[in-house]
Structures are given as C-alpha cells and as structure tokens.
Design a protein around this motif. Sequence first.
Motif, mmCIF file in Angstrom:
data_model
loop_
_atom_site.group_PDB
_atom_site.id
_atom_site.type_symbol
_atom_site.label_atom_id
_atom_site.label_comp_id
_atom_site.label_asym_id
_atom_site.label_seq_id
_atom_site.Cartn_x
_atom_site.Cartn_y
_atom_site.Cartn_z
ATOM 1 N N HIS A 148 -9.700 1.005 2.004
ATOM 2 C CA HIS A 148 -9.828 1.249 2.696
ATOM 3 C C HIS A 148 -10.641 0.049 3.298
ATOM 4 O O HIS A 148 -11.970 0.749 2.711
ATOM 5 N N HIS A 198 -5.932 -1.533 6.025
ATOM 6 C CA HIS A 198 -6.007 -0.752 7.172
ATOM 7 C C HIS A 198 -6.703 -1.889 8.469
ATOM 8 O O HIS A 198 -6.281 -2.554 8.949
ATOM 9 N N HIS A 248 0.819 -1.051 -0.385
ATOM 10 C CA HIS A 248 0.613 0.084 0.151
ATOM 11 C C HIS A 248 1.003 1.377 -0.093
ATOM 12 O O HIS A 248 1.469 1.135 0.818
ATOM 13 N N HIS A 295 1.092 5.277 -0.869
ATOM 14 C CA HIS A 295 0.337 6.416 -2.033
ATOM 15 C C HIS A 295 1.847 7.315 -2.135
ATOM 16 O O HIS A 295 2.248 8.040 -1.129
ATOM 17 N N ASP A 310 1.846 3.099 3.206
ATOM 18 C CA ASP A 310 1.034 4.586 2.954
ATOM 19 C C ASP A 310 1.758 5.085 2.676
ATOM 20 O O ASP A 310 1.968 5.971 1.640
HETATM 21 ZN ZN LIG Z 1 -4.211 4.966 1.753
#
Ligand SMILES: [Zn+2]
Length: 459
Positions: free
Chosen positions: A241, A278, A63, A65, A329
């Motif tokens: 998510h 998550h 994961h 970004h 993340d």
């Molecule tokens: Zn995320």
Amino acid sequence: MGMAESIRYFRFQSLYTPAGWRTPAYVGVDATGIIRYLDSRIPDGVALEPVAGFALPGFINGHSHAFQYAMAGRAEQHPTGIRDDFWTWREAMYQCAHSLDPDQLQVIATLLYIEMLRQGYTHVAEFHYLHHDKNGQPYSQLAEMGGRLAAAAQAAGIRLTLIPVFYQQANFGVPLHDRQRRFFSANTSDYLKLLDASREAIQRFPGTRLGASVHSLRAVSGEAVLEAIRATPYELPFHLHVAEQVKEVEDCVAHYARRPLQWLLHHNVLNERFFLVHGTHLDDAEITQLPGTGATVVVCPSTEGNLGDGFFRMAEYVSKCGRWCIGTDSHVGLSPLEELRMIDYRQRLLLRLRNPLGAHPAKELVEASVCHGLRSVGRSPSFLQPGDPLDAVVYAAADPLLEASDDAARLATLVYTHSSPPIGTLVAGQWQVHAGHHRLLPAARAAFTEVVRAIFSSH
Ligand SMILES: [Zn+2]
C-alpha cells in the motif's frame, strides 16, 4: 490426429483480442484450457459449442482482502457530530478481523470468489495479513489462513495469487498495537518463514501462485522493507500500500522527511516487479518519475471512493504511459466494468473533460487493467491469443445496445453502458459461471449468511 481430437471448440458471437474484436470467433482449446485455434473461419468438421455472447478477457482483481467482504455495507451508519474517515473505518475492520476463525474465513472467501467470477474476474491477488489466531499466536500450520483462502479459490474455480503480507508495527516507529496481533511478523526472517509456509500450503492447490509484500511503509520499518525486497525472489510480484491517506503521507514525512513514494524512489528499489496499491496522493515529482520505474499502480476505485481516500491522478499518469490495474480491496463493489467507469468518470468530473484518458478510453481501461493485472498476479501480460488460457467473461448478445453495436462501438458500449451481470465466465476453457449460474452459489450463500450473522451478533 490425437491432438485434433482433444481440442474443444467454441463459437463466440464476438471475442475481444489485442487486435480488436474478432467476429465471429471460433476458439479451440486443448485439455488444459490453452487456446490452440483462434479464427473467424469455421474449423473443418468439428463439433462446436455456440456461445450467444460477446467475450472479453477475464478481468484480474489485483487487490483483495477477502475477510472484509463480511462487513461490506455494514460501516455506513455515521454517528452525528463525529468525523468518520478511513481511520474510524479501520477500527470497525479490525473488529471484523478479530472475529474470524479459519472455517469462517474460508466460507466468506468462497462466496466472495464465486461472486467475483459472476462479475467476470478470473484471477484474484489476495493481499493477506490475517495470519495468526485470535490471540495473536501462530497456528500450528503457520499459513493456515492462507491455505484456507487457496482452498476457497479452488472450490470457487477462480485463479488465486496468495500474497502473504509482512506487518510489523502500528505506525512509523510505533510498536504493534494489540488490535493488530493477528497480522504480526517480528522481522524479515519471520516473514520469510511465513512466505515459505505459504508456498508449502498452496502446493495442494495446483495453479495457485505466490506473491510477496510489505503492508506499507507505516507497518514495516524502513530497514526491514529493504531487506524484504532483497530477500524475496525477484519473480514474485511485490505488493504494498502506498499513499492511500493524507495522514499516512504526513506521518511518513515526519518520520523519514520523505513522502512514501519519494522514499521508495530515493532507495532506488522500484521496478516492474512492484505493485503500489492506491498511490492516491502523489505530488508532481512523484507522478513524473513513477512511470519510468516500470512499477504499476493498483487503483481500487469503489473502495477508495467509499473510504474517502482522494483522487489518483489517472489522466496525467496515463498520459505518461504509467502502468495501472484494478482491485476491489474491501469489496463494496465487485463489478469490473463499474470500477473502470469510475476511473474515467472521476477524471471527467475533476477536469470537466470527456477525454481525460485519451482517444480510446475503453481500450485503455480494458487492456491496461487486464495486462497489468496479469502482471500483478505473476503472469505474462497476454490475453486471448493462441498459447494463452481461455479465461474470458461473456456478456449477453441479446442486450439491445450490445446487439445494435458494431465492432467499432462494442467495447465502449460495454464499458460505459452495461450493467447486467455477465452470462458466463470461463477459466481455462471451463465454464465456472454458465447462464449466470455458479454450481456452488446456493450452498455458499447459505453458509456465508450464517457466518456473518454469527460474527456480528457476537460483537
Ligand atoms: Zn488494501
């Protein structure tokens, strides 16, 4: 004969395989980086490249970004007297998201991916929702930004699975906010166009894979979530998510009279294709039912800690054989060993136990994160065996604790004590990081610094 000549051989001090440490390990790879020889016996009459280190399978980052790397560490001044939580952080993150043009995104992602390789990640799942230009207009190439991420990954030498994200609304039943204009797809058919354009954009970058995604139940209507699940090819891993924040769970209950995971279970859509990012706030029924679906939870320990999300119930989940992997993340932390350690220590501290993850926690941490990580990026869950690519991270044999360890203790020594960066990272049998060095690092750092200064001086 021709076959034998095209094999390159390495000698690792030790290599971690599904059967445990192989000490020493002679590994032969073919021209495409696939392992064709793996044994403790020296192959006859071949040239060997000695590697003074202990090798683990390359870590998988489930994961990411990428753009958020530009603001890592910049959201830590907390105004006195104001509650600073996930939602205030998100406003700062939106500001960062709105500043970036395609060139800048590519610069940020290039350095980030180099740094991931330097920490031992060999494949990253990019959960990508920064689709449109600053005004929210589609680029003439719909997947312009996704293509830039693929270009960055190729330059860095990391494997990439591009996961274009479907983002439709601000919250359950609430229309999109202007701050989210760069993320927008109006409906499932618009999202499918974006997915097709992304598939096309990555053609230029061989080996790049594709995933499918809705951002979350709050960002896409229930009807469109179910449509997107049905309309995207089953072989694409499907990421979303789930239940990161208590408020998100409460909003979901207010709208659907069900918690997010409950909603997914109720619609009977979950299976091995699903990667739930998550999964922080699960109730007793959810944690009991989830493992049986085959879905995987992507835990992001350093980001979840940084954002004050809460604790994923890992000990219970692992005891029920639940599948999980890791992601970085927002990239406040990039060390996979640190992420793994954090997973175990959160549980030890909460439960006041030393063995919340069972008898062999280091083995659970490394193998689950790698195998289910591989599945999260659309690959089969097999590592460092003949037929697999030689994707590996190498830690210095000269480290005193590692040097003194034996096969029984080495994995835990690495996971619980090691803090030096790896000495090398191999992707498909090629050194992307060698002696701690990546060939593009100096140039990528200079470009990154310039971009970050430019975007934060314009705020
Ligand atoms: Zn995320």
